[in-house]
Design a protein around this motif. Structure first.
Motif, PDB file in Angstrom:
ATOM      1  N   ALA A  53       0.997  -1.112   0.107  1.00 21.90           N
ATOM      2  CA  ALA A  53      -0.096   0.027  -0.043  1.00 21.90           C
ATOM      3  C   ALA A  53       1.173   1.250  -0.012  1.00 21.90           C
ATOM      4  N   ILE A  54       0.533   2.171  -0.972  1.00 23.59           N
ATOM      5  CA  ILE A  54       1.340   3.182  -1.075  1.00 23.59           C
ATOM      6  C   ILE A  54       0.408   4.474  -1.178  1.00 23.59           C
ATOM      7  N   PRO A  55       0.381   5.528  -0.671  1.00 15.32           N
ATOM      8  CA  PRO A  55      -0.409   6.653  -0.732  1.00 15.32           C
ATOM      9  C   PRO A  55      -0.329   7.353  -2.012  1.00 15.32           C
ATOM     10  N   SER A  69      -0.220  11.179 -11.826  1.00 16.89           N
ATOM     11  CA  SER A  69       1.371  11.618 -11.732  1.00 16.89           C
ATOM     12  C   SER A  69       2.207  11.141 -10.537  1.00 16.89           C
ATOM     13  N   CYS A  70       1.346  10.956  -9.481  1.00 19.69           N
ATOM     14  CA  CYS A  70       1.832  10.317  -8.169  1.00 19.69           C
ATOM     15  C   CYS A  70       2.348   8.666  -8.729  1.00 19.69           C
ATOM     16  N   ALA A  71       1.642   8.279  -9.441  1.00 19.27           N
ATOM     17  CA  ALA A  71       1.680   6.679  -9.697  1.00 19.27           C
ATOM     18  C   ALA A  71       2.903   6.774 -10.544  1.00 19.27           C
ATOM     19  N   THR A  72       2.884   7.522 -11.666  1.00 18.15           N
ATOM     20  CA  THR A  72       4.082   7.695 -12.598  1.00 18.15           C
ATOM     21  C   THR A  72       5.473   7.862 -11.971  1.00 18.15           C
ATOM     22  N   ASN A  73       5.455   8.558 -10.866  1.00 20.80           N
ATOM     23  CA  ASN A  73       6.663   8.937 -10.378  1.00 20.80           C
ATOM     24  C   ASN A  73       7.161   7.720  -9.519  1.00 20.80           C
ATOM     25  N   VAL A  74       6.102   7.109  -8.570  1.00 17.67           N
ATOM     26  CA  VAL A  74       6.379   5.916  -7.872  1.00 17.67           C
ATOM     27  C   VAL A  74       7.075   4.844  -8.800  1.00 17.67           C
ATOM     28  N   ALA A  75       6.461   4.617  -9.890  1.00 17.77           N
ATOM     29  CA  ALA A  75       6.799   3.495 -10.941  1.00 17.77           C
ATOM     30  C   ALA A  75       8.154   3.808 -11.161  1.00 17.77           C
ATOM     31  N   ALA A  76       8.664   5.090 -11.678  1.00 18.61           N
ATOM     32  CA  ALA A  76       9.731   5.526 -12.197  1.00 18.61           C
ATOM     33  C   ALA A  76      10.727   5.204 -11.096  1.00 18.61           C
ATOM     34  N   LYS A  77      10.620   5.839  -9.986  1.00 18.72           N
ATOM     35  CA  LYS A  77      11.657   5.641  -8.936  1.00 18.72           C
ATOM     36  C   LYS A  77      11.895   4.210  -8.424  1.00 18.72           C
ATOM     37  N   VAL A 103       7.036  -3.502 -11.715  1.00 17.44           N
ATOM     38  CA  VAL A 103       6.105  -2.660 -10.825  1.00 17.44           C
ATOM     39  C   VAL A 103       4.803  -2.641 -11.438  1.00 17.44           C
ATOM     40  N   ASP A 104       3.771  -3.058 -10.851  1.00 14.77           N
ATOM     41  CA  ASP A 104       2.456  -2.760 -11.345  1.00 14.77           C
ATOM     42  C   ASP A 104       1.726  -1.989 -10.419  1.00 14.77           C
ATOM     43  N   ILE A 105       1.198  -0.953 -10.909  1.00 15.04           N
ATOM     44  CA  ILE A 105       0.654   0.059 -10.016  1.00 15.04           C
ATOM     45  C   ILE A 105      -0.726   0.209 -10.232  1.00 15.04           C
ATOM     46  N   ASP A 106      -1.446   0.174  -9.038  1.00 12.76           N
ATOM     47  CA  ASP A 106      -3.132   0.042  -9.163  1.00 12.76           C
ATOM     48  C   ASP A 106      -3.483   1.450  -8.316  1.00 12.76           C
ATOM     49  N   LEU A 107      -3.744   2.475  -9.147  1.00 11.35           N
ATOM     50  CA  LEU A 107      -3.859   3.618  -8.629  1.00 11.35           C
ATOM     51  C   LEU A 107      -5.339   3.754  -7.872  1.00 11.35           C
ATOM     52  N   PRO A 108      -6.403   3.499  -8.349  1.00  9.98           N
ATOM     53  CA  PRO A 108      -7.541   3.469  -7.576  1.00  9.98           C
ATOM     54  C   PRO A 108      -7.537   2.771  -6.195  1.00  9.98           C
ATOM     55  N   ASN A 109      -6.796   1.756  -5.907  1.00  9.70           N
ATOM     56  CA  ASN A 109      -6.502   0.990  -4.583  1.00  9.70           C
ATOM     57  C   ASN A 109      -5.388   1.654  -3.998  1.00  9.70           C
ATOM     58  N   GLN A 110      -4.451   2.589  -4.395  1.00  9.12           N
ATOM     59  CA  GLN A 110      -3.299   2.900  -3.782  1.00  9.12           C
ATOM     60  C   GLN A 110      -2.370   1.842  -3.801  1.00  9.12           C
ATOM     61  N   GLU A 111      -2.111   0.885  -4.375  1.00  6.69           N
ATOM     62  CA  GLU A 111      -1.286  -0.057  -4.353  1.00  6.69           C
ATOM     63  C   GLU A 111      -0.209  -0.489  -5.332  1.00  6.69           C
ATOM     64  N   LYS A 166      12.324   2.263   2.605  1.00  2.00           N
ATOM     65  CA  LYS A 166      13.255   3.502   2.503  1.00  2.00           C
ATOM     66  C   LYS A 166      13.430   4.217   1.379  1.00  2.00           C
ATOM     67  N   ILE A 167      12.985   3.379   0.130  1.00  2.00           N
ATOM     68  CA  ILE A 167      13.141   3.977  -1.245  1.00  2.00           C
ATOM     69  C   ILE A 167      11.765   4.959  -1.093  1.00  2.00           C
ATOM     70  N   MET A 168      10.601   4.581  -0.604  1.00  2.00           N
ATOM     71  CA  MET A 168       9.640   5.572  -0.847  1.00  2.00           C
ATOM     72  C   MET A 168       9.652   6.621   0.357  1.00  2.00           C
ATOM     73  N   GLN A 169      10.383   6.392   1.129  1.00  2.00           N
ATOM     74  CA  GLN A 169      10.535   7.558   2.434  1.00  2.00           C
ATOM     75  C   GLN A 169      11.384   8.537   1.838  1.00  2.00           C
ATOM     76  N   SER A 170      12.519   8.068   1.070  1.00  2.00           N
ATOM     77  CA  SER A 170      13.443   9.085   0.563  1.00  2.00           C
ATOM     78  C   SER A 170      12.677  10.107  -0.303  1.00  2.00           C
ATOM     79  N   VAL A 171      11.430   9.847  -0.849  1.00  2.00           N
ATOM     80  CA  VAL A 171      10.653  10.856  -1.664  1.00  2.00           C
ATOM     81  C   VAL A 171       9.480  11.059  -1.001  1.00  2.00           C
ATOM     82  N   GLY A 172       9.566  10.994   0.314  1.00  2.00           N
ATOM     83  CA  GLY A 172       8.383  11.550   0.940  1.00  2.00           C
ATOM     84  C   GLY A 172       7.410  10.691   0.922  1.00  2.00           C
TER      85      GLY A 172
END
Length: 216
Positions: free
Chosen positions: A8-10, A15-23, A33-41, A55-61
């Motif tokens: 689960a990733i908020p 654009s959030c999903a795109t950047n999460v996947a890119a990171k 990496v398979d992003i499910d934006l409606p379910n924030q997963e 840690k990777i996700m925390q590094s970008v807030g």
């Protein structure tokens, strides 16, 4: 060894999903990496342990929480405390295939050279005598501290399922202990990590920054 874990990733918008996947895709150890934006997963396949993904996700807030591996009731957590009730570590347990459990443990560095083992009982009133029989020694932890002065260790344990571990104790030989419990529904109560104790998440949660629209 690669494995697939659902997090689960908020994420508020595309654009959030795109950047999460890119990171995440910028790391060689991550295969997909398979992003499910409606379910924030995000479903992530690769060899990076959950602690590294966090840690990777925390590094970008952002925060990331393990939701499972796709198998029913496939994840658990154990908050490791000393005899005074102070938290010094966290173990994530994910059933990555039938009867194979991944254990990802992060401890304060001063506990880094310790044996960690599963005991039969969840009675932590008088450790170690109240823990019952030692079922198996998981590993002897060792390693160098990271920037946060923590030591991480990841391993897989065969011939066991998450359901067989729930309610038992995880004991670190330097007198840290916790009860293995199914993870809470994190979007239902994002202030707790453990369904049995309701304790607040360990330092990784406290240190996490709020999502920043200027970053994502």
């Amino acid at each position: 060894m690669s494995f697939t874990i659902r997090y689960a990733i908020p994420m508020k918008q595309q654009s959030c999903a795109t950047n999460v996947a890119a990171k995440l895709n910028s790391y060689d150890e991550i295969e997909s990496v398979d992003i499910d934006l409606p379910n924030q997963e995000a479903v992530i396949k690769g060899s990076l342990p959950p602690s590294d993904i966090v840690k990777i996700m925390q590094s970008v807030g952002r925060d990331a929480f393990v939701r499972g591996s796709g198998l029913p009731n496939s994840n658990a957590v154990c908050i490791l405390e000393d005899t005074d009730g102070k938290v010094h570590g966290l173990a994530r347990l994910i059933e990555i295939s039938e009867n194979k459990v991944l254990i990802d443990t992060v401890l304060d560095a001063k506990y880094g050279n310790s044996e960690i083992a599963v005991y039969s009982l969840g009675d932590i009133s008088n450790i170690p005598s109240s823990l019952g029989k030692k079922l198996r020694t998981v590993t002897t932890l060792n390693g160098s501290a990271d920037e946060a002065n923590q030591v991480q260790h990841m391993l897989t344990v065969d011939d066991v399922s998450i359901s067989e571990l729930i309610g038992r104790s995880l004991y670190v030989s330097s007198n840290l202990v916790g009860i293995i419990a199914r993870s809470a529904g994190l979007w239902e109560n994002d202030k707790t990590v453990c369904a049995c104790t309701g304790k607040s998440m360990w330092e990784e949660r406290k240190d996490a920054r709020q999502a920043n629209d200027g970053i994502f």
